[in-house]
Design an enzyme around this catalytic site. Structure first.
Site, mmCIF file in Angstrom:
data_model
loop_
_atom_site.group_PDB
_atom_site.id
_atom_site.type_symbol
_atom_site.label_atom_id
_atom_site.label_comp_id
_atom_site.label_asym_id
_atom_site.label_seq_id
_atom_site.Cartn_x
_atom_site.Cartn_y
_atom_site.Cartn_z
ATOM 1 C CG PHE A 15 1.070 2.274 -5.913
ATOM 2 C CD1 PHE A 15 -0.111 1.571 -6.052
ATOM 3 C CD2 PHE A 15 1.323 2.906 -4.696
ATOM 4 C CE1 PHE A 15 -1.032 1.477 -5.013
ATOM 5 C CE2 PHE A 15 0.421 2.820 -3.648
ATOM 6 C CZ PHE A 15 -0.766 2.102 -3.809
ATOM 7 N N GLY A 16 -0.201 4.795 -7.797
ATOM 8 C CA GLY A 16 -0.734 6.060 -7.321
ATOM 9 C C GLY A 16 -1.544 5.882 -6.060
ATOM 10 C CE1 TYR A 17 1.208 8.920 -1.364
ATOM 11 C CE2 TYR A 17 2.446 7.637 -2.964
ATOM 12 C CZ TYR A 17 2.374 8.693 -2.073
ATOM 13 O OH TYR A 17 3.464 9.531 -1.902
ATOM 14 N N GLY A 18 -2.478 8.927 -4.174
ATOM 15 C CA GLY A 18 -3.080 10.225 -3.904
ATOM 16 C C GLY A 18 -3.831 10.696 -5.130
ATOM 17 C CB SER A 19 -3.635 13.816 -7.112
ATOM 18 O OG SER A 19 -2.294 13.766 -7.561
ATOM 19 C CD GLU A 105 4.394 13.024 -8.589
ATOM 20 O OE1 GLU A 105 4.284 13.391 -7.408
ATOM 21 O OE2 GLU A 105 3.417 12.741 -9.287
#
Length: 247
Positions: A15-19, A105
């Site tokens: 799941f990606g919520y930024g870049s 990350e």
């Protein structure tokens, strides 16, 4: 805590919520917009290696557990859904992608798992089942977590910050654009408010430059430069874009 067996049965979802929304991981074969519950997205994570430097860290997003967020003082309300994009990684690429993500990350983020709800129409009688997703979160215990910040000061800080991946404002503006492109309901008030504040500050800076000139030289009443003996302006080229550290 990382689960080394996650993805062993061709079920690796990230799941990606930024870049990651606009800069996907390698080898994905499916990208699904949707949301998770129980978290709040905030620009409360310092970035020392991508949108800032160790001497002048930038600001990027992380997720805060809603129960913890509710104990904090925050000027921005938050929706109960955090929109983003989920990526499926084929089994044969899981090891490579996990290694890539662990490197990407490293600046204060740790692995968590959360149910992800794929986007669907309200008229759909049988919405898709939730998908277990891996997500990188900068927990409040990590040294880069900054906690609540004044929105106006935060916007000003983002505007002045830059790092190996480029200007911090680019990250902010691209995040809002990417979120608005996911769904009619996928906007984030925290992000959009920071964008609006940043645009206002930029407009004020342009007015000041219009009065004083690009090099700070005073102008006369007709707007002509009073002193044209200043050094010639040179456009600074952007650094080669590096991989983002954020989600």
């Amino acid at each position: 805590m990382a689960d080394d067996s996650f993805g062993a049965y061709d079920d690796f979802w990230l799941f990606g919520y930024g870049s990651l929304i606009w800069k996907p991981p390698p080898h994905y074969d499916q990208r699904v917009p949707g949301y998770i519950e129980g978290y709040v997205r905030r620009f409360w994570q310092a970035s020392e290696d991508h949108r800032g430097t160790p001497e002048a860290p930038g600001r990027v997003v992380t997720l805060i557990d809603r129960a913890h967020w509710e104990t904090l003082v925050d000027e921005h309300p938050s929706p109960h859904l955090t929109w983003g994009a989920a990526y499926h990684i084929p089994q044969q690429h899981v090891a490579e992608v996990r290694n890539y993500l662990d490197i990407r990350e490293i600046n204060g983020y740790s692995i968590q798992y959360t149910p992800f709800h794929p986007s669907h129409s309200a008229a759909d009688p049988s919405p898709p089942k939730p998908i277990k997703c891996l997500v990188y979160i900068g927990l409040p215990s990590n040294p880069q977590f900054l906690g609540p910040q004044d929105p106006q000061e935060l916007a000003a800080h983002i505007l002045k910050s830059r790092g190996p991946s480029g200007e911090n404002r680019e990250y902010l503006f691209m995040l809002e654009e990417a979120l608005l492109g996911l769904s009619p309901e996928s906007g984030d008030g925290h992000v959009s408010d920071l964008v609006a504040r940043s645009r206002e500050i930029e407009a004020e800076e342009k007015v000041k430059k219009g009065v004083h000139g690009e090099n700070g030289d005073a102008k006369d009443a007709d707007g002509r430069r009073a002193d044209i003996g200043g050094a010639e302006l040179h456009k600074v080229g952007s650094t080669e874009e590096q991989e983002e550290v954020e989600k």
